[in-house]
Design a protein around this motif. Sequence first.
Motif, PDB file in Angstrom:
ATOM      1  N   TYR A 168      21.363 -41.221   4.073  1.00  0.00           N
ATOM      2  CA  TYR A 168      22.246 -39.727   4.772  1.00  0.00           C
ATOM      3  C   TYR A 168      20.955 -38.966   4.613  1.00  0.00           C
ATOM      4  CZ  TYR A 168      25.509 -43.554   5.880  1.00  0.00           C
ATOM      5  OH  TYR A 168      26.163 -43.988   6.603  1.00  0.00           O
ATOM      6  N   GLN A 169      20.940 -39.369   3.172  1.00  0.00           N
ATOM      7  CA  GLN A 169      19.839 -37.708   2.648  1.00  0.00           C
ATOM      8  C   GLN A 169      19.776 -38.171   0.978  1.00  0.00           C
ATOM      9  OE1 GLN A 169      23.423 -34.832   2.027  1.00  0.00           O
ATOM     10  NE2 GLN A 169      23.702 -35.380   0.293  1.00  0.00           N
ATOM     11  N   LYS A 170      17.878 -37.556   1.405  1.00  0.00           N
ATOM     12  CA  LYS A 170      17.360 -37.709  -0.437  1.00  0.00           C
ATOM     13  C   LYS A 170      18.471 -37.438  -1.620  1.00  0.00           C
ATOM     14  CE  LYS A 170      13.953 -39.462  -2.148  1.00  0.00           C
ATOM     15  NZ  LYS A 170      13.447 -40.941  -2.541  1.00  0.00           N
ATOM     16  N   CYS A 171      18.232 -38.071  -2.290  1.00  0.00           N
ATOM     17  CA  CYS A 171      19.676 -37.955  -3.572  1.00  0.00           C
ATOM     18  C   CYS A 171      18.925 -37.042  -4.270  1.00  0.00           C
ATOM     19  CB  CYS A 171      20.028 -39.201  -4.513  1.00  0.00           C
ATOM     20  SG  CYS A 171      21.059 -40.004  -3.299  1.00  0.00           S
ATOM     21  N   ASP A 172      18.076 -36.403  -5.350  1.00  0.00           N
ATOM     22  CA  ASP A 172      18.076 -35.449  -5.971  1.00  0.00           C
ATOM     23  C   ASP A 172      17.142 -36.204  -7.356  1.00  0.00           C
ATOM     24  OD1 ASP A 172      18.714 -32.956  -4.963  1.00  0.00           O
ATOM     25  OD2 ASP A 172      19.757 -31.880  -6.369  1.00  0.00           O
ATOM     26  N   TYR A 173      17.622 -37.340  -7.878  1.00  0.00           N
ATOM     27  CA  TYR A 173      17.514 -38.480  -8.384  1.00  0.00           C
ATOM     28  C   TYR A 173      16.442 -38.739  -8.503  1.00  0.00           C
ATOM     29  CZ  TYR A 173      20.959 -41.016  -7.784  1.00  0.00           C
ATOM     30  OH  TYR A 173      21.747 -42.224  -6.828  1.00  0.00           O
ATOM     31  N   CYS A 174      16.234 -39.788  -6.878  1.00  0.00           N
ATOM     32  CA  CYS A 174      15.771 -40.991  -6.495  1.00  0.00           C
ATOM     33  C   CYS A 174      14.183 -40.432  -6.219  1.00  0.00           C
ATOM     34  CB  CYS A 174      16.469 -40.830  -5.291  1.00  0.00           C
ATOM     35  SG  CYS A 174      15.692 -42.891  -4.746  1.00  0.00           S
ATOM     36  N   ASP A 175      13.600 -41.578  -6.970  1.00  0.00           N
ATOM     37  CA  ASP A 175      12.572 -42.249  -6.841  1.00  0.00           C
ATOM     38  C   ASP A 175      11.827 -42.607  -6.546  1.00  0.00           C
ATOM     39  OD1 ASP A 175      12.423 -43.934  -9.325  1.00  0.00           O
ATOM     40  OD2 ASP A 175      10.432 -42.961  -9.934  1.00  0.00           O
ATOM     41  N   PHE A 176      12.856 -44.133  -5.866  1.00  0.00           N
ATOM     42  CA  PHE A 176      12.382 -44.769  -4.727  1.00  0.00           C
ATOM     43  C   PHE A 176      11.470 -44.342  -3.131  1.00  0.00           C
ATOM     44  CE2 PHE A 176      15.823 -46.663  -6.828  1.00  0.00           C
ATOM     45  CZ  PHE A 176      15.363 -48.075  -7.490  1.00  0.00           C
ATOM     46  N   TYR A 177      11.015 -45.313  -2.135  1.00  0.00           N
ATOM     47  CA  TYR A 177      10.847 -44.195  -1.347  1.00  0.00           C
ATOM     48  C   TYR A 177      11.265 -44.573  -0.090  1.00  0.00           C
ATOM     49  CZ  TYR A 177       8.816 -43.280   2.958  1.00  0.00           C
ATOM     50  OH  TYR A 177       8.839 -43.144   4.763  1.00  0.00           O
ATOM     51  N   GLY A 233      16.672 -47.485  -0.809  1.00  0.00           N
ATOM     52  CA  GLY A 233      16.965 -46.866   0.734  1.00  0.00           C
ATOM     53  C   GLY A 233      18.120 -47.261   0.859  1.00  0.00           C
ATOM     54  N   THR A 234      19.065 -47.215   2.180  1.00  0.00           N
ATOM     55  CA  THR A 234      20.281 -47.570   1.700  1.00  0.00           C
ATOM     56  C   THR A 234      19.995 -48.477   3.959  1.00  0.00           C
ATOM     57  OG1 THR A 234      20.218 -44.940   1.566  1.00  0.00           O
ATOM     58  CG2 THR A 234      22.706 -46.641   2.526  1.00  0.00           C
ATOM     59  N   PRO A 235      20.272 -49.818   3.303  1.00  0.00           N
ATOM     60  CA  PRO A 235      19.733 -51.221   4.157  1.00  0.00           C
ATOM     61  C   PRO A 235      21.821 -51.117   4.975  1.00  0.00           C
ATOM     62  CG  PRO A 235      19.761 -52.156   2.305  1.00  0.00           C
ATOM     63  CD  PRO A 235      19.602 -50.311   1.841  1.00  0.00           C
ATOM     64  N   GLY A 270      23.198 -34.602  -6.341  1.00  0.00           N
ATOM     65  CA  GLY A 270      22.813 -34.437  -4.588  1.00  0.00           C
ATOM     66  C   GLY A 270      23.133 -35.723  -4.329  1.00  0.00           C
ATOM     67  N   ARG A 271      23.959 -36.540  -3.648  1.00  0.00           N
ATOM     68  CA  ARG A 271      24.859 -37.863  -3.129  1.00  0.00           C
ATOM     69  C   ARG A 271      25.104 -37.091  -2.341  1.00  0.00           C
ATOM     70  NH1 ARG A 271      22.855 -42.683  -4.869  1.00  0.00           N
ATOM     71  NH2 ARG A 271      25.021 -43.253  -3.576  1.00  0.00           N
ATOM     72  N   TYR A 272      25.061 -37.672  -0.523  1.00  0.00           N
ATOM     73  CA  TYR A 272      25.588 -37.684   0.167  1.00  0.00           C
ATOM     74  C   TYR A 272      26.914 -38.159  -0.087  1.00  0.00           C
ATOM     75  CZ  TYR A 272      27.480 -38.799   4.952  1.00  0.00           C
ATOM     76  OH  TYR A 272      28.961 -38.833   5.755  1.00  0.00           O
TER      77      TYR A 272
HETATM   78  S1  SF4 Z   1      17.536 -44.891  -1.792  1.00  0.00           S
HETATM   79 FE1  SF4 Z   1      19.584 -44.026  -3.110  1.00  0.00          FE
HETATM   80  S2  SF4 Z   1      19.226 -42.872  -5.138  1.00  0.00           S
HETATM   81 FE2  SF4 Z   1      17.675 -43.064  -3.534  1.00  0.00          FE
HETATM   82  S3  SF4 Z   1      18.090 -41.599  -1.855  1.00  0.00           S
HETATM   83 FE3  SF4 Z   1      18.812 -43.830  -1.079  1.00  0.00          FE
HETATM   84  S4  SF4 Z   1      20.905 -43.482  -1.550  1.00  0.00           S
HETATM   85 FE4  SF4 Z   1      20.499 -41.517  -3.358  1.00  0.00          FE
END
Ligand code: SF4
Length: 393
Positions: free
Chosen positions: A28-37, A83-85, A153-155
């Motif tokens: 939905y939106q990029k969380c501030d702490y997330c370093d996954f692609y 991501g968000t499957p 910073g989560r949706y």
């Molecule tokens: S993968 Fe998870 S933590 Fe990363 S931006 Fe998406 S919802 Fe947020």
Amino acid sequence: MPLLNSRSLPLQARNGFTGIYVHYPYCYQKCDYCDFYSEGIGKNPSTNESLLFDAYKKEFLYRKKNSASLENTKIDTIFMGGGTPSKASPKHWKELIHFFRNELEVTEDVEISFEANPEDLSVEFLAELAEAGVNRLNVGVQTRNEEGLCFLGRYVDPEKYENLQQIFSSSKIERLGIDLMYGMPNLSRSDFESDLDYFIKMDLRHMSLYSLTLEKGTTYSRKVKDHILKAPDEEIQREILEFLPEKMAKHGYVWYEVSNYCRENEYSRHNLRYWMYEPYLGLGPGAHGFLDHMRYGNPRNSEVYLRHPTNARREPAEAKSEIALSLFRLFLPFEPKTFFDKHLDRSASMEMLAQIQGIHEKGYCHWDGNIFQWKTSALFSLDDLILELIDTD
Ligand code: SF4
């Protein structure tokens, strides 16, 4: 053959099984702490959805044709992460799982895990996933505290967080788990404990309990550097890390990896595969894979991936350091020699066994020359102890 049950402990190296990881790159939106692609695309479904699922299949067929690891193997775990499957339609996932089953031999008791965000969950959605073959669900909750979620910073759709208990209790998927996070500087230890107690009461099978970390290149890390946000509260993180093993044991959870707890035998078999240095086929933008003793990483850009789903960066795996960094994160008993004999030459194996003996003499582990297990006292020295295993010169 199940990967692991209490009768099969201590863990030993295995042959003949492979896993599949599929990376869905949208959120939905990029969380501030997330370093996954991952890419934040708002509430709408991705316009690239069908193209993406076609690209997964193209990449799969290419890897199947070109990998010796995928000959004569059985798939015993499939993991849909991101991501968000849960942003994608269950119909697409069902079709993809069916495709895997047609292309490779899948074990009867295959574990099929799915990561979801609370916003996407409904009784109907979980029923569709169960029908698709998903038998394990992990929900990225992080915290139920609105200030904590806002800090991250989560949706958030607060109503969905409130309905979690009701949705879980009517789920056809029985193996349910959550991710919780602690150490946000605006939350206290008791805020975290209140989240934890709430989910312990739900009798979930699995809990991943992570501390918030500053990852290079993330918005959070930039905001901390610019003094806009505070860094994680390390004192509270240490306190929590210290009390968790005992608290979780009291409630019947097995501590099996630094940040992971489960009911007896309810390990994430797929994640154990990573820690046990086993092969897996990674698919999708930003996904990593480990086949034929080579690591590969797909482009962290969905447009590039859609055009060239087979263009990965490849490099040989470094067995010794990778085994030290993965296997030795486990708090379960295991037989190191079975892993060393399988992946290392004789001198590297002897060196690591000598290092284990040294660690044992310092009192950090149980070791009878065959079975190894960390003591809880190793927890705060784990990084240094693992480095000792790697640096054998
Ligand atoms: S993968 Fe998870 S933590 Fe990363 S931006 Fe998406 S919802 Fe947020």
